[in-house]
Design a protein around this motif. Structure first.
Motif, mmCIF file in Angstrom:
data_model
loop_
_atom_site.group_PDB
_atom_site.id
_atom_site.type_symbol
_atom_site.label_atom_id
_atom_site.label_comp_id
_atom_site.label_asym_id
_atom_site.label_seq_id
_atom_site.Cartn_x
_atom_site.Cartn_y
_atom_site.Cartn_z
ATOM 1 N N PRO A 79 -6.894 -0.255 2.384
ATOM 2 C CA PRO A 79 -5.677 -0.947 1.910
ATOM 3 C C PRO A 79 -5.621 -1.098 0.386
ATOM 4 O O PRO A 79 -4.551 -0.979 -0.207
ATOM 5 N N PHE A 80 -6.753 -1.325 -0.228
ATOM 6 C CA PHE A 80 -6.766 -1.491 -1.680
ATOM 7 C C PHE A 80 -6.480 -0.178 -2.391
ATOM 8 O O PHE A 80 -5.762 -0.141 -3.388
ATOM 9 N N SER A 82 -4.858 2.479 -1.098
ATOM 10 C CA SER A 82 -3.497 2.944 -0.836
ATOM 11 C C SER A 82 -2.474 2.097 -1.586
ATOM 12 O O SER A 82 -1.426 2.588 -1.989
ATOM 13 N N ARG A 83 -2.723 0.824 -1.800
ATOM 14 C CA ARG A 83 -1.809 -0.035 -2.542
ATOM 15 C C ARG A 83 -1.769 0.360 -4.017
ATOM 16 O O ARG A 83 -0.716 0.382 -4.635
ATOM 17 N N SER A 84 -2.901 0.696 -4.585
ATOM 18 C CA SER A 84 -2.940 1.019 -6.017
ATOM 19 C C SER A 84 -2.475 2.445 -6.301
ATOM 20 O O SER A 84 -2.138 2.767 -7.422
ATOM 21 N N SER A 85 -2.402 3.289 -5.302
ATOM 22 C CA SER A 85 -2.003 4.670 -5.560
ATOM 23 C C SER A 85 -0.536 4.935 -5.247
ATOM 24 O O SER A 85 -0.074 6.050 -5.397
ATOM 25 N N ARG A 86 0.231 3.917 -4.824
ATOM 26 C CA ARG A 86 1.666 4.095 -4.572
ATOM 27 C C ARG A 86 2.389 4.290 -5.900
ATOM 28 O O ARG A 86 2.073 3.627 -6.890
ATOM 29 N N ARG A 88 5.037 3.678 -8.606
ATOM 30 C CA ARG A 88 5.827 2.471 -8.943
ATOM 31 C C ARG A 88 7.269 2.841 -9.190
ATOM 32 O O ARG A 88 7.583 3.861 -9.796
#
Length: 95
Positions: A79-80, A82-86, A88
């Motif tokens: 989760p960490f 995948s959240r940072s690689s979305r 913006r």
């Protein structure tokens, strides 16, 4: 399983001496001693194999624990990552 080659050689030597007609009592003692040593060797080899198998099982159990813990850590990190690689979204919209 390795063979007790020294004991087998002693038995063969004593049997050849007996076949040639030499005094049998000494050679029979050699055969008896070699047989006892051979049996002890085989039992000792079986015991060593059991100990090695037990150690191998212990190593495999430890490896299983390490793999499960590593997999759990990787799953917890998903989760960490995948959240940072979305990508913006930009706030300013041209429409």
């Amino acid at each position: 399983m390795p063979l007790p080659t020294n004991e087998i050689a002693q038995i063969r030597w004593a049997l050849r001496a007996l076949d040639m007609g030499k005094d049998g009592e000494d050679y029979l003692d050699v055969v008896k001693t070699a047989l006892k040593d051979g049996i002890s060797y085989v039992h000792g080899q079986a015991e060593r194999n059991l100990i090695e198998d037990d150690l191998q099982v212990s190593r495999l159990n430890a490896l299983l624990v390490y793999v499960v813990v590593g997999l759990a850590l990787l799953m917890a990190a998903v989760p960490f990552v995948s959240r940072s690689s979305r990508p913006r979204r930009s706030r300013s919209s041209g429409r």
